[in-house]
Design a protein around this motif. Sequence first.
Motif, mmCIF file in Angstrom:
data_model
loop_
_atom_site.group_PDB
_atom_site.id
_atom_site.type_symbol
_atom_site.label_atom_id
_atom_site.label_comp_id
_atom_site.label_asym_id
_atom_site.label_seq_id
_atom_site.Cartn_x
_atom_site.Cartn_y
_atom_site.Cartn_z
ATOM 1 N N GLU A 62 1.749 -1.618 -3.205
ATOM 2 C CA GLU A 62 0.577 -1.031 -2.558
ATOM 3 C C GLU A 62 0.020 -2.022 -1.533
ATOM 4 N N ASP B 27 -10.391 4.100 -2.991
ATOM 5 C CA ASP B 27 -9.133 3.564 -3.509
ATOM 6 C C ASP B 27 -8.015 4.599 -3.512
ATOM 7 N N GLU B 28 -8.344 5.853 -3.797
ATOM 8 C CA GLU B 28 -7.306 6.884 -3.894
ATOM 9 C C GLU B 28 -6.647 7.180 -2.557
ATOM 10 N N HIS C 165 -4.112 4.539 -2.021
ATOM 11 C CA HIS C 165 -3.035 4.471 -3.006
ATOM 12 C C HIS C 165 -1.901 5.338 -2.468
ATOM 13 N N LYS C 166 -0.775 4.739 -2.167
ATOM 14 C CA LYS C 166 0.257 5.455 -1.405
ATOM 15 C C LYS C 166 0.745 6.724 -2.103
ATOM 16 N N ARG D 63 -0.807 8.602 -4.357
ATOM 17 C CA ARG D 63 -1.859 9.625 -4.373
ATOM 18 C C ARG D 63 -2.102 10.198 -2.984
#
Length: 199
Positions: free
Chosen positions: A42, A124-125, A128-129, A131
Amino acid sequence: MPVSPSAALSRRHLLLAGAVGLSSLAALGSIVPARAEEVWTEEFMTRPETREGFLLDAMDEWQVENAKFVIAVVKGHGLDEQAATITLATAIVESWLRNYEPAVDLDSGGLFQQRPSMGWGTYDEVRHKKRAIDAFLGLGDHSEAPGLLDLAPDYHEWAPGEAAQAVQISAHPERYAEQIPAAQTLWARYAGDVAAYTD
């Protein structure tokens, strides 16, 4: 023709159910799981917001890794080359296939410059690759925004750039079509060696 967001969201559960069915088939062996030695990171990168362009034959290691990961995730959902092409072209336009940590455009971030304020997930989501890719495809439980399978379940009948624009609602819709040849080249270059990612 694109459908209204409300109609798209109303069939999200049906589409998710279909995806679960495809995932179940994958578990039975129709799709090979990701190899154990393949470790996806990530890592983040920053860049100025410019129009310098995407150089297909001068990609750095992070860009190559992210292109391969997009392909792996698309395969993991049982989707095909066309879905991967649309997804790759979108990530090229939005981030040059780099996973952005800080917001470079309002509150946007990640591979697709998704915005938490527009329902794509938390700070963060969207960075996040996995997600972020799932949300773009319309297969992310964390995202309220409609994705590709919500807005264009018949994406094979769409021009790829138009399908990308239906999801992204960009002020520059023509840019997605410009990157379709690059996305097709990335699929041809890497898809044969990338296993499906199903975690």
